[in-house]
Write an enzyme that holds these catalytic residues in place. Structure first.
Site, PDB file in Angstrom:
ATOM      1  N   GLU A 138     -41.533  81.422 -78.151  1.00 26.55           N
ATOM      2  CA  GLU A 138     -41.110  81.016 -79.119  1.00 26.55           C
ATOM      3  C   GLU A 138     -40.423  80.449 -79.225  1.00 26.55           C
ATOM      4  OE1 GLU A 138     -40.193  83.778 -83.221  1.00 26.55           O
ATOM      5  OE2 GLU A 138     -38.890  82.216 -82.989  1.00 26.55           O
ATOM      6  N   THR A 182     -42.975  78.327 -84.201  1.00 27.01           N
ATOM      7  CA  THR A 182     -42.101  79.042 -85.919  1.00 27.01           C
ATOM      8  C   THR A 182     -42.009  78.422 -87.017  1.00 27.01           C
ATOM      9  OG1 THR A 182     -39.403  78.090 -85.890  1.00 27.01           O
ATOM     10  CG2 THR A 182     -39.962  80.533 -85.038  1.00 27.01           C
ATOM     11  N   GLY A 233     -41.377  85.563 -94.758  1.00 26.08           N
ATOM     12  CA  GLY A 233     -40.407  84.996 -94.995  1.00 26.08           C
ATOM     13  C   GLY A 233     -39.089  85.013 -95.287  1.00 26.08           C
ATOM     14  N   ASP A 234     -38.292  84.872 -95.760  1.00 26.67           N
ATOM     15  CA  ASP A 234     -37.134  84.781 -96.135  1.00 26.67           C
ATOM     16  C   ASP A 234     -36.683  84.369 -97.335  1.00 26.67           C
ATOM     17  OD1 ASP A 234     -35.706  86.813 -93.772  1.00 26.67           O
ATOM     18  OD2 ASP A 234     -35.174  85.281 -92.680  1.00 26.67           O
ATOM     19  N   HIS A 251     -36.189  96.949 -90.851  1.00 27.62           N
ATOM     20  CA  HIS A 251     -35.701  95.229 -91.604  1.00 27.62           C
ATOM     21  C   HIS A 251     -34.737  95.695 -92.531  1.00 27.62           C
ATOM     22  CE1 HIS A 251     -36.954  92.366 -94.495  1.00 27.62           C
ATOM     23  NE2 HIS A 251     -36.825  91.671 -93.742  1.00 27.62           N
ATOM     24  N   GLN A 262     -38.872  91.542 -83.909  1.00 25.34           N
ATOM     25  CA  GLN A 262     -37.855  91.276 -83.576  1.00 25.34           C
ATOM     26  C   GLN A 262     -36.879  91.188 -82.539  1.00 25.34           C
ATOM     27  OE1 GLN A 262     -36.213  89.057 -84.173  1.00 25.34           O
ATOM     28  NE2 GLN A 262     -36.086  89.525 -86.725  1.00 25.34           N
ATOM     29  N   GLN A 301     -22.769  83.572 -79.613  1.00 27.28           N
ATOM     30  CA  GLN A 301     -23.890  84.645 -80.184  1.00 27.28           C
ATOM     31  C   GLN A 301     -23.851  86.317 -80.562  1.00 27.28           C
ATOM     32  OE1 GLN A 301     -27.019  83.224 -77.428  1.00 27.28           O
ATOM     33  NE2 GLN A 301     -27.303  81.474 -78.382  1.00 27.28           N
TER      34      GLN A 301
HETATM   35  P1  FAD Z   1     -42.796  92.073 -94.665  1.00 29.80           P
HETATM   36  O1  FAD Z   1     -43.354  92.895 -93.646  1.00 29.80           O
HETATM   37  O2  FAD Z   1     -43.773  92.067 -96.188  1.00 29.80           O
HETATM   38  O3  FAD Z   1     -41.586  92.962 -95.356  1.00 29.80           O
HETATM   39  C1  FAD Z   1     -40.525  92.648 -95.866  1.00 29.80           C
HETATM   40  C2  FAD Z   1     -39.493  93.667 -95.915  1.00 29.80           C
HETATM   41  O4  FAD Z   1     -40.387  94.225 -97.669  1.00 29.80           O
HETATM   42  C3  FAD Z   1     -39.632  94.903 -95.150  1.00 29.80           C
HETATM   43  O5  FAD Z   1     -38.456  96.069 -95.289  1.00 29.80           O
HETATM   44  C4  FAD Z   1     -40.466  96.053 -95.439  1.00 29.80           C
HETATM   45  O6  FAD Z   1     -40.275  97.926 -95.382  1.00 29.80           O
HETATM   46  C5  FAD Z   1     -40.266  95.819 -97.192  1.00 29.80           C
HETATM   47  N1  FAD Z   1     -41.929  96.629 -97.328  1.00 29.80           N
HETATM   48  C6  FAD Z   1     -43.127  95.629 -97.587  1.00 29.80           C
HETATM   49  N2  FAD Z   1     -44.157  96.137 -98.561  1.00 29.80           N
HETATM   50  C7  FAD Z   1     -43.684  96.663 -99.234  1.00 29.80           C
HETATM   51  C8  FAD Z   1     -44.220  97.136-100.838  1.00 29.80           C
HETATM   52  N3  FAD Z   1     -45.270  97.068-100.431  1.00 29.80           N
HETATM   53  N4  FAD Z   1     -42.899  98.018-101.177  1.00 29.80           N
HETATM   54  C9  FAD Z   1     -41.460  97.853-100.675  1.00 29.80           C
HETATM   55  N5  FAD Z   1     -41.074  97.210 -99.634  1.00 29.80           N
HETATM   56  C10 FAD Z   1     -41.879  96.687 -98.819  1.00 29.80           C
HETATM   57  N6  FAD Z   1     -38.762  83.527 -90.673  1.00 29.80           N
HETATM   58  C11 FAD Z   1     -39.759  82.686 -91.236  1.00 29.80           C
HETATM   59  O7  FAD Z   1     -39.182  82.340 -92.472  1.00 29.80           O
HETATM   60  N7  FAD Z   1     -40.345  81.877 -90.246  1.00 29.80           N
HETATM   61  C12 FAD Z   1     -40.692  81.668 -89.194  1.00 29.80           C
HETATM   62  O8  FAD Z   1     -41.740  81.390 -88.268  1.00 29.80           O
HETATM   63  C13 FAD Z   1     -40.354  83.410 -89.012  1.00 29.80           C
HETATM   64  N8  FAD Z   1     -40.946  83.692 -87.918  1.00 29.80           N
HETATM   65  C14 FAD Z   1     -40.686  85.226 -87.532  1.00 29.80           C
HETATM   66  C15 FAD Z   1     -41.507  85.954 -85.853  1.00 29.80           C
HETATM   67  C16 FAD Z   1     -40.453  87.700 -85.915  1.00 29.80           C
HETATM   68  C17 FAD Z   1     -40.915  87.939 -84.592  1.00 29.80           C
HETATM   69  C18 FAD Z   1     -40.039  88.401 -86.475  1.00 29.80           C
HETATM   70  C19 FAD Z   1     -39.269  89.409 -86.351  1.00 29.80           C
HETATM   71  C20 FAD Z   1     -39.892  87.164 -88.047  1.00 29.80           C
HETATM   72  C21 FAD Z   1     -39.271  86.314 -88.163  1.00 29.80           C
HETATM   73  N9  FAD Z   1     -39.561  85.412 -89.266  1.00 29.80           N
HETATM   74  C22 FAD Z   1     -39.582  84.426 -89.618  1.00 29.80           C
HETATM   75  C23 FAD Z   1     -38.247  86.189 -90.308  1.00 29.80           C
HETATM   76  C24 FAD Z   1     -38.745  87.304 -91.617  1.00 29.80           C
HETATM   77  O9  FAD Z   1     -39.748  86.189 -91.848  1.00 29.80           O
HETATM   78  C25 FAD Z   1     -38.154  88.342 -92.049  1.00 29.80           C
HETATM   79  O10 FAD Z   1     -37.707  88.947 -91.942  1.00 29.80           O
HETATM   80  C26 FAD Z   1     -38.868  88.202 -93.521  1.00 29.80           C
HETATM   81  O11 FAD Z   1     -37.720  88.639 -94.172  1.00 29.80           O
HETATM   82  C27 FAD Z   1     -39.642  89.980 -93.319  1.00 29.80           C
HETATM   83  O12 FAD Z   1     -41.240  88.862 -93.176  1.00 29.80           O
HETATM   84  P2  FAD Z   1     -41.800  89.944 -93.035  1.00 29.80           P
HETATM   85  O13 FAD Z   1     -42.806  89.488 -92.643  1.00 29.80           O
HETATM   86  O14 FAD Z   1     -41.423  91.177 -91.943  1.00 29.80           O
HETATM   87  O15 FAD Z   1     -42.401  90.455 -94.457  1.00 29.80           O
END
Ligand code: FAD
Length: 317
Positions: free
Chosen positions: A18, A49, A125-126, A183, A210, A246
């Site tokens: 990545e 990313t 995304g965050d 998460h 992660q 780190q």
């Molecule tokens: P989701 O799967 O939507 O989950 C987010 C949270 O909501 C979790 O706690 C989940 O349990 C909860 N949730 C899901 N569905 C529901 C529901 N229906 N009701 C209530 N809660 C729910 N971020 C970036 O901005 N850019 C990147 O390029 C990037 N790359 C990444 C690559 C990897 C491999 C990883 C692991 C993370 C990356 N991230 C990136 C970070 C990621 O965007 C964050 O961790 C974000 O907070 C959660 O994304 P997610 O897709 O896991 O979200």
């Protein structure tokens, strides 16, 4: 080629990386310079990313503050195209819900399809750095699951405008994120795993985790996936710890633990050069063990620095 096809055709554990787009204004050469030393290990795919906007307050004449939106690392799609062109490798753009309406997402996916990109990593995304919680765009997706579902619909030829006729379906292989240490927003591991399962049931094809330093946590996570009926490939994310800083920053940023045994080794180090050696040894140990456990691919978070990944890859592959 799709990630799932890479994995299916593999005769041994695959190598992938990545990378981050460079800071705005920097040349793409910095990306090539960080990838060149890793190409001899033939990465099956390279993830790029996506970095959403941030808000800054700039002081203007008269003393008032203007809220300005900036993107520090634009260029995800352009870098994917450049990598595919230069290295003939599969590039995987990360695509996020944050900052996108569903129409903008659809248009972005159409661009990716036209570029010949076969895979996307679908993420929520965050939150914006200055905001406490994630807020979707008006008419945007609140969760990665909703983004997965939109891509699945497009793969079946359903675009947002129902009246389109004779449409070309997209054909994306969809990856999603998984969290061996949960998460951070989830109240507990089971709740998080249920949401992960929903993404797979919704149509995602594989999981990338992660970063983690503790293999038992990953193995426990893989077992939980299996027990819950999640049967797609799970690709472990590997980060090589290279500085003392780190050891504090990574847990804070990514909500992961540094195992005590690793921390004790780091604390004995007098310089970052020594920490890097410890980090490399630890990652080699992790990778060898994960290969023994039969993981399909090792995915390295290079963060733009290739030296440590190169050292680990030459020991492991
Ligand atoms: P989701 O799967 O939507 O989950 C987010 C949270 O909501 C979790 O706690 C989940 O349990 C909860 N949730 C899901 N569905 C529901 C529901 N229906 N009701 C209530 N809660 C729910 N971020 C970036 O901005 N850019 C990147 O390029 C990037 N790359 C990444 C690559 C990897 C491999 C990883 C692991 C993370 C990356 N991230 C990136 C970070 C990621 O965007 C964050 O961790 C974000 O907070 C959660 O994304 P997610 O897709 O896991 O979200």
């Amino acid at each position: 080629m799709k990630v799932t096809d890479h994995l299916q055709n593999a005769k041994s554990t695959l190598f992938s990386i990545e990378i981050l787009p460079p800071l705005k204004g920097k040349s793409i050469q910095s990306i090539f310079d960080s990838i060149d030393p890793l190409m001899e290990f033939k990465p099956s795919f390279i993830d790029v990313t996506y970095h959403r906007e941030e808000y800054l307050y700039k002081k203007r004449d008269g003393g008032y503050l203007e809220k300005v939106s900036i993107r520090k690392r634009p260029g995800t799609v352009g870098i994917c195209a450049a990598l595919m062109n230069k290295y003939r490798v599969d590039a995987i753009p990360h695509i996020i819900c944050g900052g996108f309406s569903i129409e903008e997402t659809e248009n972005a996916l159409i661009d990716l399809q036209f570029l010949g990109i076969d895979n996307v990593l679908a993420l929520r995304g965050d939150s914006i750095k200055t905001e406490p919680t994630f807020v979707p765009e008006p008419n945007g997706h609140p969760y990665a699951l909703d983004l997965v579902k939109q891509i699945v619909r497009m793969n079946k030829g359903h675009y947002l405008e129902d009246e389109l006729r004779e449409v070309a379906p997209t054909n994306f292989c969809i990856g999603v994120a998984g969290y061996p240490e949960k998460h951070f927003e989830s109240p507990n591991m089971i709740a998080d795993m249920k949401h992960l399962k929903a993404k797979i049931d919704g149509g995602a094809h594989y999981i990338v985790t992660q970063m983690f330093f503790d293999n038992p946590r990953f193995l426990e996570f893989s077992k939980m996936c299996k027990d819950m009926g999640i049967n797609v490939p799970i690709i472990p994310g590997i980060k090589i710890l290279t500085t003392k800083k780190q050891a504090v920053l990574l847990p804070k940023t990514f909500k992961i633990d540094v195992p005590q045994a690793l921390l004790e080794e780091i604390e004995k180090c007098k310089t970052d050069a020594e920490v890097k050696e410890v980090g490399i040894r630890w990652a080699i140990m992790q990778c060898k063990e994960l290969i023994k456990q039969g993981v399909p691919c090792l995915h390295f978070y290079t963060m733009g620095v290739s030296d440590a990944t190169r050292r680990v890859a030459s020991e492991v592959f």
